[in-house]
Design a protein around this motif. Sequence first.
Motif, short mmCIF file in Angstrom:
data_model
loop_
_atom_site.label_atom_id
_atom_site.label_comp_id
_atom_site.label_asym_id
_atom_site.label_seq_id
_atom_site.Cartn_x
_atom_site.Cartn_y
_atom_site.Cartn_z
N ARG A 1 -8.45 -9.72 -7.28
CA ARG A 1 -8.08 -8.34 -7.74
C ARG A 1 -6.74 -8.36 -7.74
O ARG A 1 -6.12 -7.78 -8.65
N ASN B 1 0.73 -1.24 0.09
CA ASN B 1 0.08 0.01 -0.04
C ASN B 1 1.00 1.28 -0.01
O ASN B 1 0.64 2.31 -0.69
N LEU C 1 3.59 -6.71 -5.09
CA LEU C 1 2.25 -7.46 -5.35
C LEU C 1 2.46 -9.06 -5.43
O LEU C 1 1.84 -9.65 -4.79
N ALA D 1 2.45 1.36 -3.55
CA ALA D 1 1.23 2.00 -4.60
C ALA D 1 0.85 3.54 -4.05
O ALA D 1 0.53 4.20 -5.25
N PHE E 1 -4.41 -0.74 -14.10
CA PHE E 1 -4.19 -0.80 -12.87
C PHE E 1 -4.76 0.27 -11.74
O PHE E 1 -5.23 -0.25 -10.85
N ALA F 1 -4.30 -7.35 -11.21
CA ALA F 1 -3.30 -6.54 -10.82
C ALA F 1 -2.08 -7.01 -11.32
O ALA F 1 -1.33 -6.12 -11.90
N TRP G 1 -6.89 -0.94 -8.84
CA TRP G 1 -6.50 -0.46 -7.28
C TRP G 1 -7.47 0.30 -6.51
O TRP G 1 -7.39 0.38 -5.24
#
Length: 423
Positions: free
Chosen positions: A361, A297, A341, A300, A417, A365, A421
């Motif tokens: 998901r 997280n 990821l 990202a 993406f 991704a 996300w």
Amino acid sequence: MAQRHPDTAAETPAGLTADGLPGRDAGAVLEQYLRDQATGFLRALAPREGEPGRPQDESAEAGRLMRRSARRIAGALHTFGSLTDPAWAEPLRAELGWLSGTLGREHQYAARLTRLITALQRLASAEEAAGTAAVSQADDELWLPAPGEGEVPAADRPAAAAEPVPAERRNGTGTAEALRESPARTAEGTEALIGAARTATGRRTPAPSPAAAERGTGTGPLAVGAARAGALLERQLTLARTRAHSAALQAVGSSRFHAVVDAVALLASEVPLTPAAHEPAEAVLPLLAEKAQARLNEAAGHLALARARHPYNADALYAALATELVAERQDVPWNRVRVLLRLRRYAQEVFPYGDADPTTRLAAAARVLEQHREAAEAAAAVTAAARTPRIAPATAYALGVLHADQRLEVEAARYAFAHLWSR
């Protein structure tokens, strides 16, 4: 088109369920997962010509399974490293990364060449189709018969058409003025103006050359340079693939490779654990998995997702057109998210929890970011080919169009993406 990456298939280790963990120690759960992956790694090895532990050179599937197991073992040791002896786990993780990269490089070059050649053919075909459609549309808008075609006999011509034509209309200088006055003319005068326009412009529908029609290839600027650009890319990437193949052969015959195989074989019988591994799995594994999620997280959060959610923002393309290596630096945070990821997905395999939607998901991704990596590396390969000295202008033009196409693929992957996300 980008192929599906083999790591995108979700799986649940034996003995674990998606509803929770059995009443076992954290070390036992990790040992079971590492043992399953080590078994898959060893199964990809086969004796060949009296050399034990050497992979089958003819089997691409064996190499893929070996790389797949090596990545998962290294990922589990990274995420759940506090449960294993660091003096044993850290060197093994580094060696597995070396092995996976060395064995996968040949496959990457082959896939990159296929991707670029397919893209060149698609772009050249699209240019030829667009040119044909444009000519067809222009002919529909202004169709002029050939001289002598459909002429009206002199006896049947109206009086207005028999008037002498001024000198400026005979030499074509009065064509524009005549066309501007055409709405006020009668039908007979309009026919005369069309005849004057036909004489002044001499416009005809272009016919394809017999050689091009026989070959079925385009004659546009991109089609002319696409063949040479494809040959240049094939020469460079084939040479790189050959070198990668030689490096892989040297690697699997080295003592370094056999040391990695011995260390992986140890996982099938015993894993050096720390005292923390004897705690309940329900208390330890979720915490470590959440740490992996937190790192993902955070990485990202440094991406420009708000900008990437807008289609056709051209950030990836503009970065590639800069004088400095902006595109490569721009791709670095996206590659970091891709790696984190992957680690998060491997942790999900060790410790499956929650509903199926987040897992799906994450897999989607991961596929998108893998396409991002493939397109970015393909664009870098085109850039390297364009630096070849003394290439023809048509070849340089085709490489430029191909490079822009791959950077737009990078942008499309970022767009996908960002929407995945934000769900």
